[in-house]
Design a protein around this motif. Sequence first.
Motif, mmCIF file in Angstrom:
data_model
loop_
_atom_site.group_PDB
_atom_site.id
_atom_site.type_symbol
_atom_site.label_atom_id
_atom_site.label_comp_id
_atom_site.label_asym_id
_atom_site.label_seq_id
_atom_site.Cartn_x
_atom_site.Cartn_y
_atom_site.Cartn_z
ATOM 1 N N LEU A 107 0.828 -1.214 0.000
ATOM 2 C CA LEU A 107 0.000 0.000 0.000
ATOM 3 C C LEU A 107 0.855 1.252 0.000
ATOM 4 O O LEU A 107 0.403 2.321 -0.395
ATOM 5 C CB LEU A 107 -0.926 -0.015 1.211
ATOM 6 C CG LEU A 107 -1.964 -1.156 1.217
ATOM 7 C CD1 LEU A 107 -2.797 -1.107 2.481
ATOM 8 C CD2 LEU A 107 -2.847 -1.092 -0.008
ATOM 9 N N ASP A 108 2.090 1.147 0.482
ATOM 10 C CA ASP A 108 3.065 2.237 0.383
ATOM 11 C C ASP A 108 4.399 1.578 0.065
ATOM 12 O O ASP A 108 5.049 0.991 0.928
ATOM 13 C CB ASP A 108 3.143 3.031 1.689
ATOM 14 C CG ASP A 108 4.003 4.293 1.545
ATOM 15 O OD1 ASP A 108 4.789 4.361 0.571
ATOM 16 O OD2 ASP A 108 3.878 5.191 2.388
ATOM 17 N N ASP B 174 7.581 -1.070 2.014
ATOM 18 C CA ASP B 174 7.479 -2.518 1.834
ATOM 19 C C ASP B 174 8.881 -3.120 1.767
ATOM 20 O O ASP B 174 9.742 -2.654 1.019
ATOM 21 C CB ASP B 174 6.708 -2.830 0.543
ATOM 22 C CG ASP B 174 6.345 -4.302 0.474
ATOM 23 O OD1 ASP B 174 7.218 -5.084 0.067
ATOM 24 O OD2 ASP B 174 5.214 -4.662 0.840
ATOM 25 N N TRP C 131 9.849 -4.608 -1.844
ATOM 26 C CA TRP C 131 9.557 -3.844 -3.052
ATOM 27 C C TRP C 131 10.822 -3.604 -3.859
ATOM 28 O O TRP C 131 11.875 -3.271 -3.324
ATOM 29 C CB TRP C 131 8.896 -2.521 -2.674
ATOM 30 C CG TRP C 131 8.634 -1.632 -3.861
ATOM 31 C CD1 TRP C 131 7.807 -1.868 -4.903
ATOM 32 C CD2 TRP C 131 9.221 -0.343 -4.112
ATOM 33 N NE1 TRP C 131 7.822 -0.842 -5.790
ATOM 34 C CE2 TRP C 131 8.688 0.118 -5.337
ATOM 35 C CE3 TRP C 131 10.134 0.448 -3.441
ATOM 36 C CZ2 TRP C 131 9.051 1.338 -5.871
ATOM 37 C CZ3 TRP C 131 10.484 1.664 -3.975
ATOM 38 C CH2 TRP C 131 9.953 2.099 -5.180
ATOM 39 N N ARG D 35 3.456 4.397 -6.253
ATOM 40 C CA ARG D 35 3.287 4.603 -4.813
ATOM 41 C C ARG D 35 2.678 3.375 -4.140
ATOM 42 O O ARG D 35 2.860 3.178 -2.936
ATOM 43 C CB ARG D 35 2.384 5.817 -4.551
ATOM 44 C CG ARG D 35 2.975 7.141 -5.030
ATOM 45 C CD ARG D 35 4.253 7.493 -4.284
ATOM 46 N NE ARG D 35 4.053 7.559 -2.858
ATOM 47 C CZ ARG D 35 3.537 8.608 -2.218
ATOM 48 N NH1 ARG D 35 3.175 9.676 -2.892
ATOM 49 N NH2 ARG D 35 3.392 8.589 -0.909
ATOM 50 N N SER D 36 1.917 2.585 -4.899
ATOM 51 C CA SER D 36 1.379 1.335 -4.355
ATOM 52 C C SER D 36 1.377 0.300 -5.474
ATOM 53 O O SER D 36 1.249 0.641 -6.647
ATOM 54 C CB SER D 36 -0.022 1.529 -3.779
ATOM 55 O OG SER D 36 -0.885 2.124 -4.721
ATOM 56 N N GLU D 37 1.545 -0.966 -5.065
ATOM 57 C CA GLU D 37 1.734 -2.042 -6.056
ATOM 58 C C GLU D 37 1.048 -3.309 -5.564
ATOM 59 O O GLU D 37 0.991 -3.584 -4.369
ATOM 60 C CB GLU D 37 3.229 -2.288 -6.271
ATOM 61 C CG GLU D 37 3.533 -3.350 -7.325
ATOM 62 C CD GLU D 37 5.020 -3.490 -7.589
ATOM 63 O OE1 GLU D 37 5.409 -4.413 -8.336
ATOM 64 O OE2 GLU D 37 5.809 -2.678 -7.054
ATOM 65 N N PRO E 27 -0.998 6.305 -3.217
ATOM 66 C CA PRO E 27 -0.817 5.375 -2.092
ATOM 67 C C PRO E 27 -2.166 4.841 -1.634
ATOM 68 O O PRO E 27 -3.205 5.451 -1.882
ATOM 69 C CB PRO E 27 -0.165 6.258 -1.016
ATOM 70 C CG PRO E 27 -0.606 7.645 -1.348
ATOM 71 C CD PRO E 27 -0.739 7.701 -2.846
ATOM 72 N N GLU E 28 -2.147 3.689 -1.002
ATOM 73 C CA GLU E 28 -3.369 3.055 -0.488
ATOM 74 C C GLU E 28 -4.390 2.866 -1.607
ATOM 75 O O GLU E 28 -5.592 3.072 -1.424
ATOM 76 C CB GLU E 28 -3.981 3.908 0.637
ATOM 77 C CG GLU E 28 -3.006 4.374 1.699
ATOM 78 C CD GLU E 28 -2.501 3.234 2.558
ATOM 79 O OE1 GLU E 28 -3.143 2.175 2.551
ATOM 80 O OE2 GLU E 28 -1.464 3.396 3.209
ATOM 81 N N GLN F 116 0.290 -1.335 -10.859
ATOM 82 C CA GLN F 116 0.916 -0.298 -10.059
ATOM 83 C C GLN F 116 0.134 1.003 -10.214
ATOM 84 O O GLN F 116 -0.383 1.308 -11.294
ATOM 85 C CB GLN F 116 2.383 -0.102 -10.475
ATOM 86 C CG GLN F 116 3.218 -1.371 -10.337
ATOM 87 C CD GLN F 116 4.675 -1.169 -10.667
ATOM 88 O OE1 GLN F 116 5.190 -0.050 -10.559
ATOM 89 N NE2 GLN F 116 5.356 -2.243 -11.054
#
Length: 759
Positions: free
Chosen positions: A512-513, A517, A520, A530-532, A554-555, A550
């Motif tokens: 989520l960020d 992670d 990542w 920003r999130s994946e 974020p979130e 991706q």
Amino acid sequence: MAKRGRNSKDGWRVAIIGLLLAAVMLLALAPGRPARAQLPAYQVLVLNSYHHGLSWTDNIVEGIYAGLDMGDQEVELYLEYMDTKRLPPTADYYEQLAALYQTRFADIDFDAIIVADNDAFNFIREYHVTLFPRVPVIFCGVNFFEPSMLYGFEQYFTGVVENVDIRDTLEVALALHPDTTRFVVVNDDTTTGWVYQDLLETIIPLYLDRVEFVIYDNPSMPELFAALEAQPDPENTLILMILLNRDRDGNFYTYEQSITLLRQNTDIPIYGLWDFYLYNGLVGGKLINAFSQGEAAGRMTMQVLQGASPRDLPVQTESPNRYMFDYLELQRLGIGLNQLPAGSEVVNRPVTFLEQYQGVLVGGMVALLVFAAIFTLQWTNLRRQREIESALREANRELATSREELEVRVEQRTSEMARRSEQLAAAAQVVREAVGIRNVDELLNAIVNLISQRFGFYHAGIFLIDAAGEYAVLSAASSEGGARMLARGHRLRVGVGIVGSVLMTGEPRIALDVGEDAVWFNNPDLPLTRSELGLPLTVRGKVIGVLNVQSEEPEAFAREDIVILETLAEQVAMAIDNARLLEESQRAIGELERLYGESVGRAWQRVAEEQALAYRYTGVNVERVAVEAAVGMSDALTPELAERHLAVDVKLRDQVLASIDLQRDPDLPPWTQEERLLVEALSAQAALALENARLIDQTLRRAEQEQVVRQAADEIRAAVNIEDAIKRALKQLQQLLGAAELVARLAPPETASLSQEGE
């Protein structure tokens, strides 16, 4: 907090004497009870994101001590500091901390863990299972909390959220300075600074018709001081202090240092969001109070230690913020206390008469309370009645609040259902269009582009595992960065990054960020990620690849989004597998057609060798001619006749069975394209007819041979003895083969040989 003034020694003596008298009377009136055995101390780990000595962190710890009041039960705290204000919270640093804590606390069974601020919260989410499985976690100081952060941790996690009140601070500042025309915003380049600047930018449009906002993002201190001195209208300008822990030159400042330097270099009123800037030049605002955050977390921890489950303690989503102001700054600016919002806390106020003689007054009051306690029983019934009335009023208020919250939840749920419907429709479209594509490469490209377009992800990619099972190879991508990765044959080893982790475990992986992670993979071709999310593509229990999406936000993935994308991934995996099977079937069919064509060619080669045939139409009938003569006629054409000559091969499955030569009279026009196409169509039908005739002829000859063999076998089987059988066999062989002489000899295998040719 307001500083307390000194009390006289006499006042404190009176207070102490009064308290002793009260204690003696209460002990005399209280019923006796047996002494309790000393209980073992609870073990509680406090994991702070920042360092000891930072006022925010120290105040949180002080609040935790205040909230942990277990009575006779002792609580032993283990204080740890991750120091992420001065050390970047990278994945390598987290791994080093995890190894350190695993060694340090290997022999300690913690009853609870308190984490302060986002870095510690993210760390404990990553390593909770490996370091402290099943230990309850209570968090505080967490910014921008979303319920999805506790996905999978609901049984063990609860806490207190930290939310800033930027709008309330702006409103109170404008109320105290109604002629304000400009806000100067001061912020740094830390992770927290970015987050709150994004929040501020969503609020700024609400005030553009009233004031102008000038943002100094990550300035150096000299630049900032020069800019403040050069403000065109300083009398009608206010400063909004967000954060300033690190400037552009890389210098680190404590909260006290940054606000003190700012106040020393400007007379412009400064408002902020955190209480640690008070006492040093901040006027005030609706401030986050570190002590309150820690105290609330301590109280929730006390409930958990007493047996409550974190699942039954709702997350406190309303941050315990309050209006706080500095008396000295208010006096400097000519702002009266009556102008402040109700319930505001004012620090740095002068000691009043009441505060100066507090001890004397407290002592007197204690003495009065001791004697008044005798009469309190008379008011018990009245107090109970008032408590019941108050409880009823509170119940009514809670009912009204619940009704409002229910309406809000219904509206939110309706919006979520509409969004889910759109996503399901998008997933259905992707599956429908994918089912109609048979080429694997075309299918993969279509899928990633449809997912990006319909779901709004800026990058979607499909990785397929190689034959050796060692690498995930990027096979399709929807973004420009993905195109560059495809061009250079981008691949990831199994176990590396989110994609490699999904291939290794066969389970979805969500970041989520991505900056927080642990696995990542920072890809320079996709810098905006920003999130994946990585989802396994599984067919018949085997992972064949990964669907990787991706987002720039974020979130970006809620639980419902993940469920829909997982279903889509299953359909995509089946579509890929079907396309692969279709390609393999087409290749097999092509191979069979090739082999059949070669077989047909060999058969017609034997036909040509056995009987070379050529026929010519004379205008009256068809006559047979020698093959050499037919070839010679084509070679002997004059240039004038060659223009009216048409030669077409009679082909079956790319095998030439025969050829047709057509010749027109010189006085007729050359062959047209339509005529050529007609001849070619007729030649195709002729090829089928020739092949059918060959097959029929071959079948008839085989039937004749089988008939002859069957008759010969019947004749031999009619023999009555060995000699008769041999005679019959030789006779049948002579008739079938036309041999001049046949000899049969009965002898053992090693001697049954003919010594001379023709014997």
